[in-house]
Design a protein around this motif. Structure first.
Motif, PDB file in Angstrom:
ATOM      1  N   TYR A 154       0.854  -1.184   0.000  1.00  0.00           N
ATOM      2  CA  TYR A 154       0.000   0.000   0.000  1.00  0.00           C
ATOM      3  C   TYR A 154       0.889   1.233   0.000  1.00  0.00           C
ATOM      4  CZ  TYR A 154      -3.268   3.451   2.070  1.00  0.00           C
ATOM      5  OH  TYR A 154      -4.036   4.555   2.333  1.00  0.00           O
ATOM      6  N   CYS A 155       0.592   2.205  -0.847  1.00  0.00           N
ATOM      7  CA  CYS A 155       1.343   3.464  -0.857  1.00  0.00           C
ATOM      8  C   CYS A 155       0.368   4.619  -1.015  1.00  0.00           C
ATOM      9  CB  CYS A 155       2.364   3.482  -2.001  1.00  0.00           C
ATOM     10  SG  CYS A 155       3.311   5.023  -2.090  1.00  0.00           S
ATOM     11  N   THR A 156       0.565   5.649  -0.221  1.00  0.00           N
ATOM     12  CA  THR A 156      -0.282   6.831  -0.295  1.00  0.00           C
ATOM     13  C   THR A 156       0.429   7.993   0.386  1.00  0.00           C
ATOM     14  OG1 THR A 156      -2.513   7.665   0.119  1.00  0.00           O
ATOM     15  CG2 THR A 156      -1.471   6.414   1.895  1.00  0.00           C
ATOM     16  N   THR A 157      -0.237   9.129   0.394  1.00  0.00           N
ATOM     17  CA  THR A 157       0.207  10.264   1.197  1.00  0.00           C
ATOM     18  C   THR A 157      -0.448  10.133   2.561  1.00  0.00           C
ATOM     19  OG1 THR A 157       0.168  11.585  -0.839  1.00  0.00           O
ATOM     20  CG2 THR A 157       0.390  12.781   1.236  1.00  0.00           C
ATOM     21  N   ASP A 158       0.229  10.597   3.594  1.00  0.00           N
ATOM     22  CA  ASP A 158      -0.379  10.614   4.927  1.00  0.00           C
ATOM     23  C   ASP A 158      -1.453  11.701   4.932  1.00  0.00           C
ATOM     24  OD1 ASP A 158      -0.975  11.113   7.668  1.00  0.00           O
ATOM     25  OD2 ASP A 158       0.928  10.195   8.234  1.00  0.00           O
ATOM     26  N   TYR A 159      -2.721  11.258   4.840  1.00  0.00           N
ATOM     27  CA  TYR A 159      -3.828  12.202   4.679  1.00  0.00           C
ATOM     28  C   TYR A 159      -3.939  13.203   5.816  1.00  0.00           C
ATOM     29  CZ  TYR A 159      -5.441   8.550   1.426  1.00  0.00           C
ATOM     30  OH  TYR A 159      -5.535   7.633   0.427  1.00  0.00           O
ATOM     31  N   VAL A 160      -3.768  12.734   7.032  1.00  0.00           N
ATOM     32  CA  VAL A 160      -3.895  13.630   8.190  1.00  0.00           C
ATOM     33  C   VAL A 160      -2.824  14.712   8.134  1.00  0.00           C
ATOM     34  CG1 VAL A 160      -3.820  13.807  10.700  1.00  0.00           C
ATOM     35  CG2 VAL A 160      -4.975  11.864   9.637  1.00  0.00           C
ATOM     36  N   VAL A 161      -1.598  14.318   7.826  1.00  0.00           N
ATOM     37  CA  VAL A 161      -0.500  15.282   7.738  1.00  0.00           C
ATOM     38  C   VAL A 161      -0.758  16.290   6.613  1.00  0.00           C
ATOM     39  CG1 VAL A 161       1.951  15.558   7.230  1.00  0.00           C
ATOM     40  CG2 VAL A 161       1.187  13.723   8.739  1.00  0.00           C
ATOM     41  N   THR A 162      -1.302  15.810   5.501  1.00  0.00           N
ATOM     42  CA  THR A 162      -1.637  16.714   4.396  1.00  0.00           C
ATOM     43  C   THR A 162      -2.631  17.771   4.858  1.00  0.00           C
ATOM     44  OG1 THR A 162      -1.252  15.001   2.729  1.00  0.00           O
ATOM     45  CG2 THR A 162      -2.630  16.849   2.082  1.00  0.00           C
ATOM     46  N   ASN A 321       4.053  -1.037   3.566  1.00  0.00           N
ATOM     47  CA  ASN A 321       3.256   0.184   3.726  1.00  0.00           C
ATOM     48  C   ASN A 321       4.162   1.395   3.561  1.00  0.00           C
ATOM     49  OD1 ASN A 321       1.368   2.118   4.441  1.00  0.00           O
ATOM     50  ND2 ASN A 321       0.571   0.941   6.159  1.00  0.00           N
ATOM     51  N   VAL A 322       3.903   2.215   2.537  1.00  0.00           N
ATOM     52  CA  VAL A 322       4.749   3.380   2.260  1.00  0.00           C
ATOM     53  C   VAL A 322       3.900   4.652   2.304  1.00  0.00           C
ATOM     54  CG1 VAL A 322       6.245   4.523   0.575  1.00  0.00           C
ATOM     55  CG2 VAL A 322       6.292   2.029   0.804  1.00  0.00           C
ATOM     56  N   LEU A 323       4.304   5.614   3.136  1.00  0.00           N
ATOM     57  CA  LEU A 323       3.626   6.908   3.231  1.00  0.00           C
ATOM     58  C   LEU A 323       4.549   7.992   2.692  1.00  0.00           C
ATOM     59  CD1 LEU A 323       1.926   6.759   6.766  1.00  0.00           C
ATOM     60  CD2 LEU A 323       0.877   6.388   4.525  1.00  0.00           C
ATOM     61  N   LEU A 324       4.036   8.792   1.774  1.00  0.00           N
ATOM     62  CA  LEU A 324       4.815   9.871   1.173  1.00  0.00           C
ATOM     63  C   LEU A 324       4.439  11.214   1.790  1.00  0.00           C
ATOM     64  CD1 LEU A 324       4.545   8.857  -2.599  1.00  0.00           C
ATOM     65  CD2 LEU A 324       6.326   8.232  -0.965  1.00  0.00           C
ATOM     66  N   ASP A 325       5.350  12.150   1.703  1.00  0.00           N
ATOM     67  CA  ASP A 325       5.095  13.500   2.221  1.00  0.00           C
ATOM     68  C   ASP A 325       4.376  14.345   1.183  1.00  0.00           C
ATOM     69  OD1 ASP A 325       6.429  12.962   4.601  1.00  0.00           O
ATOM     70  OD2 ASP A 325       8.367  13.559   3.766  1.00  0.00           O
ATOM     71  N   SER A 326       3.580  15.301   1.656  1.00  0.00           N
ATOM     72  CA  SER A 326       3.015  16.324   0.787  1.00  0.00           C
ATOM     73  C   SER A 326       3.799  17.614   1.030  1.00  0.00           C
ATOM     74  CB  SER A 326       1.525  16.525   1.081  1.00  0.00           C
ATOM     75  OG  SER A 326       1.311  16.760   2.460  1.00  0.00           O
ATOM     76  N   TYR A 327       3.514  18.646   0.266  1.00  0.00           N
ATOM     77  CA  TYR A 327       4.249  19.904   0.406  1.00  0.00           C
ATOM     78  C   TYR A 327       3.353  21.055  -0.063  1.00  0.00           C
ATOM     79  CZ  TYR A 327       4.979  18.771  -4.533  1.00  0.00           C
ATOM     80  OH  TYR A 327       4.779  18.414  -5.846  1.00  0.00           O
ATOM     81  N   ILE A 328       3.595  22.231   0.480  1.00  0.00           N
ATOM     82  CA  ILE A 328       2.761  23.389   0.175  1.00  0.00           C
ATOM     83  C   ILE A 328       3.305  24.145  -1.040  1.00  0.00           C
ATOM     84  CG2 ILE A 328       1.969  25.650   0.985  1.00  0.00           C
ATOM     85  CD1 ILE A 328       0.487  23.359   2.281  1.00  0.00           C
ATOM     86  N   ILE A 329       2.408  24.425  -1.985  1.00  0.00           N
ATOM     87  CA  ILE A 329       2.708  25.334  -3.092  1.00  0.00           C
ATOM     88  C   ILE A 329       1.894  26.596  -2.839  1.00  0.00           C
ATOM     89  CG2 ILE A 329       2.564  25.735  -5.572  1.00  0.00           C
ATOM     90  CD1 ILE A 329       2.736  22.731  -6.001  1.00  0.00           C
ATOM     91  N   ASN A 330       2.564  27.732  -2.792  1.00  0.00           N
ATOM     92  CA  ASN A 330       1.870  28.998  -2.540  1.00  0.00           C
ATOM     93  C   ASN A 330       2.392  30.076  -3.487  1.00  0.00           C
ATOM     94  OD1 ASN A 330       4.358  29.799  -1.457  1.00  0.00           O
ATOM     95  ND2 ASN A 330       3.748  29.211   0.616  1.00  0.00           N
ATOM     96  N   ARG A 331       2.001  31.296  -3.261  1.00  0.00           N
ATOM     97  CA  ARG A 331       2.380  32.370  -4.184  1.00  0.00           C
ATOM     98  C   ARG A 331       3.867  32.697  -4.116  1.00  0.00           C
ATOM     99  NH1 ARG A 331      -2.962  36.071  -2.704  1.00  0.00           N
ATOM    100  NH2 ARG A 331      -4.488  34.573  -3.532  1.00  0.00           N
ATOM    101  N   GLU A 332       4.510  32.308  -3.031  1.00  0.00           N
ATOM    102  CA  GLU A 332       5.933  32.592  -2.891  1.00  0.00           C
ATOM    103  C   GLU A 332       6.798  31.611  -3.692  1.00  0.00           C
ATOM    104  OE1 GLU A 332       3.832  32.705  -0.082  1.00  0.00           O
ATOM    105  OE2 GLU A 332       3.823  34.867  -0.488  1.00  0.00           O
ATOM    106  N   ASN A 333       6.352  30.353  -3.813  1.00  0.00           N
ATOM    107  CA  ASN A 333       7.191  29.358  -4.497  1.00  0.00           C
ATOM    108  C   ASN A 333       6.571  28.782  -5.754  1.00  0.00           C
ATOM    109  OD1 ASN A 333       5.214  27.620  -3.573  1.00  0.00           O
ATOM    110  ND2 ASN A 333       6.515  26.459  -2.195  1.00  0.00           N
TER     111      ASN A 333
END
Length: 338
Positions: A154-162, A321-333
């Motif tokens: 199973y692989c996904t993003t950690d939904y709670v962390v997102t 079981n693999v959990l990937l990180d998410s990251y923020i895209i905003n107006r600065e980057n």
């Protein structure tokens, strides 16, 4: 003279036949060689993998499909990708999986719409000896086990962390004060509920009141309509979190239609190209971006490695079981990701 010519003609014809037979023999040999080469590349070593996604009507799932295709080429396997008509077509998705189980696939990957809608199909695959890997959306483990199903990985993003990351950025935009609303995906859907949970916790801790939260089935129009209604009832809201970018774009449209673009911040989830363009043009505030292509590629690799290892799974198999990180895209980057 005529007799001599007749003899010469016969000799010529005989030589022509020999040449023709020789030419035919060369052609048959080349053809056999080509056929042999083709057979050796598909003599059972080249695996056939079936993939059932939620939908291909969303850029997120198209990106996942692209990641799967690229990894399949790298691994030297054949892959067939199918998807439901929409993210609410639970029955249609199950039928696709059942059709695959009846086919000649060496392994199957699934991204269930809910945590239960594909359980019977997975159990049928396991009974037939077809290993299954889970992409993005987890199963109800107890019900899957009760049905006799098990998973390779199973692989996904950690939904709670997102959700937490999105909430932290939204709170920052709101100056850690004020009121917010949340636009959910499907009611009861694990990914939606987890993102909502993560965001709500962070906003509450920051002192921001979540005055409303409404499911909109991952749908842009529904999100726009809901946002319009919720803002009319709660005119002092200054922040909106949406559980995917499709709905975030609908929410942003509602904000723009009400001329509240300089007062209300909209943060989405996924990092799709249209959301990135909206951020770049000064509309959406940001998105908690994910890596669907990596999720797809990782799951396919898990499945292929399992099949090629010759392992025999079962009810007691401990899936990867693999959990990937998410990251923020905003107006600065945002220019880094356009």
């Amino acid at each position: 003279m005529k007799k001599v010519l007749s003899v010469l003609l016969v000799v010529a014809l005989f030589i022509g036949c020999l040449a023709g037979c020789s030419g035919s023999g060369d052609g048959s040999s080349q053809s056999t060689s080509d056929s042999s080469a083709s057979t050796s590349s598909g003599d059972g070593e080249r695996l056939k993998i079936g993939i059932v996604l939620k939908t291909l009507a969303s850029e997120y799932w198209v990106d996942m499909a692209d990641g799967i295709k690229a990894k399949a080429e790298e691994l030297g396997v054949d892959v067939e990708i199918m998807a439901a008509a929409s993210e609410s077509d639970t029955g249609g998705q199950l039928q696709m999986l059942e059709d695959m189980v009846s086919g000649d696939y060496d392994g199957i990957g699934v991204a269930p719409i809910t945590d239960t809608n594909l359980i019977n199909g997975v159990a049928a695959a396991c009974e037939k000896g077809i290993p299954v890997v889970d992409l993005d959306q987890s199963f109800n483990e107890e019900e899957l086990a009760a049905a006799g199903g098990w998973l390779v990985g199973y692989c996904t993003t950690d939904y709670v962390v997102t959700g937490e990351q999105a909430g932290e950025y939204l709170a920052q935009c709101m100056g850690n004060s004020g009121k917010a609303i949340i636009i959910e995906g499907m009611a009861g859907n694990l990914s939606s509920e987890s993102r909502k949970e993560g965001c709500t916790n962070v906003l509450t801790e920051a002192g921001i009141e979540v005055v409303a939260s409404q499911p909109c089935d991952w749908d842009r129009q529904k999100a726009m309509d809901a946002t319009t209604n919720l803002l009319s009832v709660n005119p002092d809201v200054t922040g909106i979190y949406c559980c995917n970018d499709t709905m975030a774009l609908g929410a942003q449209q509602a904000v723009d239609n009400l001329n509240l673009g300089d007062q209300v911040f909209v943060v989405g989830t996924d990092g799709n190209s249209e959301a990135i363009e909206s951020i770049a043009s000064g509309h959406m505030a940001g998105t908690a971006a994910q890596k669907p292509d990596v999720i797809g590629a990782t799951c396919l690799e898990m499945l292929v490695e399992f099949i090629r290892s010759g392992e025999e799974g079962g009810m007691d198999y401990e899936m990867e079981n693999v959990l990937l990180d998410s990251y923020i895209i905003n107006r600065e980057n945002v220019e880094e990701y356009r």
